[in-house]
Enzyme design. Structure first.
Site, mmCIF file in Angstrom:
data_model
loop_
_atom_site.group_PDB
_atom_site.id
_atom_site.type_symbol
_atom_site.label_atom_id
_atom_site.label_comp_id
_atom_site.label_asym_id
_atom_site.label_seq_id
_atom_site.Cartn_x
_atom_site.Cartn_y
_atom_site.Cartn_z
ATOM 1 N N ASP A 1 5.536 2.529 -13.526
ATOM 2 C CA ASP A 1 6.940 1.925 -12.882
ATOM 3 C C ASP A 1 6.563 0.207 -12.980
ATOM 4 O O ASP A 1 5.419 -0.076 -12.971
ATOM 5 C CB ASP A 1 7.086 2.452 -11.769
ATOM 6 C CG ASP A 1 8.677 2.437 -11.440
ATOM 7 O OD1 ASP A 1 9.177 1.654 -12.297
ATOM 8 O OD2 ASP A 1 9.255 2.961 -10.594
HETATM 9 C C1 NOJ Z 1 11.943 0.783 -11.073
HETATM 10 C C2 NOJ Z 1 12.496 2.146 -10.897
HETATM 11 O O1 NOJ Z 1 11.552 2.782 -9.800
HETATM 12 C C3 NOJ Z 1 12.449 3.167 -12.115
HETATM 13 O O2 NOJ Z 1 13.191 4.198 -11.764
HETATM 14 C C4 NOJ Z 1 12.962 2.334 -13.419
HETATM 15 O O3 NOJ Z 1 13.130 3.135 -14.422
HETATM 16 C C5 NOJ Z 1 12.119 1.244 -13.513
HETATM 17 N N1 NOJ Z 1 12.409 0.372 -12.637
HETATM 18 C C6 NOJ Z 1 12.742 0.333 -14.795
HETATM 19 O O4 NOJ Z 1 14.053 -0.249 -14.480
#
Ligand code: NOJ
Length: 722
Positions: free
Chosen positions: A265
């Site tokens: 993430d």
């Molecule tokens: C953080 C989030 O937790 C995740 O769900 C998302 O896909 C990513 N950012 C990318 O934007």
């Protein structure tokens, strides 16, 4: 490309080119305006060469922009390897569907597949190759703002939705079907169980519980062929997911055989340092790559340190090659080497994105997701035969903030408000409040206007709820009631007219105890998406008969949280001795939620006949057949979601008091009956045992059927033979 060609390509790559494939950066880095580029570039300290080598891009949408970036990118890349556009298309690209927690309330997995199919089509013509969806984190704590992205508290339902969404996004032939996108199941693992419901917080639970409740959703998505997996921000039993070898190597790779690409993430690799499990970025890079993270999103630990780590022999070069190969394979599976622009097509983009057909599907699906929580005196559907009989007020009455927190490309100005939807249905019967009405603090003038309207109307529709940024990422709340000002407004209106219908737009189960006391009817509409106002108006006027049912319990008070239907039996069950003190209960509130899992009303009334089972015993060769006849005793056609629950009476581990083992969404014409049939096999009652074996317990089980997890038939005892 054949695998040998990919191997050849890998062998031609320099170490910098390899490490580049493992970096994902945002679209800003490829912007044509220097201003947009410099900020992020200096923040991450990237050079033009590093940007030119970065293997994937986050958050760019639009056919023209993706085509431009890809063309320039490939021209600059020494080996002309294409980049890969990924983005968050969670419940629709530009045509926005209900938030996933709402979508799940339909219990209609085909609708979820259709949502994903349409999202894929719109995303793909707009240049995207991969979406960071489905999010399948099991959730029990409505304080956590990201429950809106989940399908709820049941592992089986989560798994079904996970499979359906992967099917919808990817289809059966991703390489050639350029109107599909790759799926990324997230957030691996157990992101939905942060302590206290506070985002990014610690998760610590037994391995047995993790496997039994939290992992089935991810596994189902992977079995359905999800191409990629995203790690979660949280720690899992002491180690952040992005450095957690046990999760990523032992379970995901070895046990489940997942051989797709694994992405961290956002900045989660670097956060290994903040978490305090890595001394510095170099150690974070080593931990993550060895744990199996292939792509590092938006931090540069790999970029800055992998080369040294490999050259000094501290990280095996084979591990880096393996990660790079997974990225190349993903690009190859998407057909990018032959067709680097894939579906990106400005002409098709204009006709496909937000097409009438997609909007119509969004309207139908949003209608299926509405949950009727209360309908006192049958006040709904609204009768519109008297002019000006329906007053519409409240902060959400004219609001277009109905898309939810995850609607990156969705536009509020393309969204239908409730006022627009209702007025289109009943232009003469509906009067809409004019005063602007704040969500937190409706002004005295707004309240006075609503009260005034209520005095002369036969029914008041009060549209209440949360703004979209009150749920979603980084939006945990400790108080999950409606803002006080809204309750004040409800009370004031109720004081002059008891016929109050509350329509809710929100992203989490709320504490509705006060609302339930005041309102005659409650309609839970979630964030319904682009067609919000039309879909909800359809329900209010009876053009759509509501059929949605909750997939996450609504507590009576935040103090009950977590409260979920499939809790384990205790040694001192309250139900057995409700008058005693020394049983598992609160002194000041009931054990059960206000609205339970599986609950939702209809304008039809359904009556369940006796449940019959095919025998007293079942085994592998003789599954149990469970039948129930359901009558629609009203004069309106309706859809009922019948549910089968099972209790394992004596297990090797303590078992939940009930577990959903089947459901059936059936249309029943007014005045007629249908027989719903479920089948139960030993596989259905397998669970993770204390020794982590996934088996079933021979012995006695109770079978229950009903319209929700609270209103069930008397248990029928059956025996699973060994
Ligand atoms: C953080 C989030 O937790 C995740 O769900 C998302 O896909 C990513 N950012 C990318 O934007």
């Amino acid at each position: 490309m054949q695998h040998v060609q990919l191997e050849r390509l890998l062998s031609e790559m320099t170490m910098d080119e390899k490490i580049g494939q493992l970096l994902q950066i945002s679209g800003d880095f490829y912007s044509t305006t220097a201003q947009e580029r410099t900020g992020p570039m200096s923040q991450l300290g990237l050079t033009e060469r590093e940007i030119a080598n970065a293997g994937s891009v986050l958050g760019v949408g639009g056919a023209a922009e993706c085509r431009r970036i890809q063309t320039e990118y490939m021209a600059r890349h020494r080996l002309h390897i294409p980049t890969l556009f990924m983005g968050d298309v969670i419940h629709g690209y530009r045509t926005i569907f209900p938030i996933p927690l709402g979508l799940a309330s339909s219990w209609d997995v085909d609708a979820a597949a259709q949502m994903a199919r349409i999202s894929a089509r719109e995303s793909a013509v707009s240049g995207l190759f991969l979406t960071f969806s489905p999010m399948v984190d099991l959730v029990r704590d409505p304080r956590w703002g990201r429950v809106m992205e989940s399908t709820g508290e049941d592992p089986r339902l989560n798994a079904e939705f996970a499979r359906a969404m992967v099917r919808g996004y990817q289809g059966g032939d991703l390489r050639n079907d350029v109107e599909r996108v790759a799926a990324c199941v997230k957030h691996f693992a157990a992101y939905g169980a942060p302590v206290g419901g506070r985002d990014y917080n610690t998760v610590d639970m037994s391995e047995r519980e993790l496997r039994d409740m939290y992992l089935p959703g991810y596994r189902a998505a992977i079995e359905a062929g999800a191409k990629t997996v995203m790690t979660s921000f949280n720690t899992v039993n002491g180690m952040p997911a992005s450095g957690n070898k046990h999760l990523l190597r032992d379970i995901l790779r070895k046990e489940w055989g997942f051989d797709g690409a694994l992405i961290s993430d956002y900045e989660a690799v670097r956060e290994l340092v903040t978490n305090g499990v890595a001394q510095d970025d170099e150690q974070a890079a080593k931990l993550a790559i060895e744990a199996g993270v292939d792509i590092e999103m938006m931090s540069v630990c790999y970029l800055r340190h992998l080369r040294d780590l490999v050259e000094s022999g501290r990280v095996d070069c084979a591990i880096v090659d393996e990660a790079v190969m997974r990225v190349l394979e993903l690009k190859n599976d998407l057909g990018l080497f032959e067709n680097p622009l894939r579906g990106a097509d400005e002409g098709r983009e204009r006709s496909v994105v937000l097409s009438d057909e997609h909007r119509a599907a969004a309207r139908d699906i949003a209608g299926e997701c509405v949950v009727l929580l209360k309908n006192g005196a049958g006040i709904l559907p609204l009768h519109a035969d008297v002019p000006a009989s329906i007053a519409l007020a409240g902060p959400c009455a004219t609001s277009h903030d109905l898309l939810g927190a995850w609607s990156w490309q969705g536009r509020q100005k393309e969204t239908v408000s409730l006022a627009e939807g209702l007025l289109a249905r009943h232009p003469h019967a509906v009067t809409v409040a004019r005063e602007s009405c704040d969500y937190d603090d409706p002004s005295p003038a707004a309240i006075a206007e609503a009260v005034d309207m209520a005095r002369s109307a036969s029914v008041v529709v009060l549209a209440l709820g949360e703004t979209s940024d009150m749920s979603g990422e980084a939006a945990s709340r400790s108080d999950i009631r409606l803002p006080h000002g809204q309750i004040d407004m409800l009370r004031a209106v109720r004081a002059v007219n008891p016929n109050v219908v509350v329509v809710l737009f929100n992203g989490r189960p709320l504490d509705l105890t006060e609302v339930d006391r005041e309102a005659r009817a409650i309609v839970e509409a979630w964030f319904p998406g682009t067609e919000a106002g039309r879909a909800v108006a359809d329900v209010l006027v009876g053009a759509t008969n509501p059929s949605g049912k909750l997939t996450m319990s609504f507590p009576r008070t935040v103090g009950q949280v977590p409260v979920y239907y499939n809790s384990c039996s205790t040694g001192r069950p309250y139900e057995a001795k409700p008058r005693e003190k020394y049983v598992s209960k609160y002194l000041d509130v009931a054990n059960d939620p206000l609205y339970p899992f599986g609950f939702g009303l209809s304008y039809s009334t359904f009556s369940y006949g006796p449940v019959t089972v095919s025998g007293a015993e079942f085994d592998d060769r003789h599954p149990l057949r469970v039948d129930v006849s359901i009558a629609n005793t009203s004069d309106v056609d309706g859809v009922e979601i019948a549910q089968l629950y099972v209790r394992d009476l004596v297990g090797d581990a303590v078992r939940p008091v009930k577990e959903l083992k089947g459901f059936s969404r059936v249309r029943i014409a007014a005045g007629s009956s249908v027989t719903v049939t479920f089948s139960l096999t030993p596989d259905d009652v397998r669970y993770v045992h204390p020794d982590l074996a996934f088996t079933s317990d021979p012995g006695e089980f109770d079978i229950m059927v009903g319209p929700d997890s609270r209103h069930l038939s008397s248990p029928i005892r059956v025996v699973l033979k060994s």
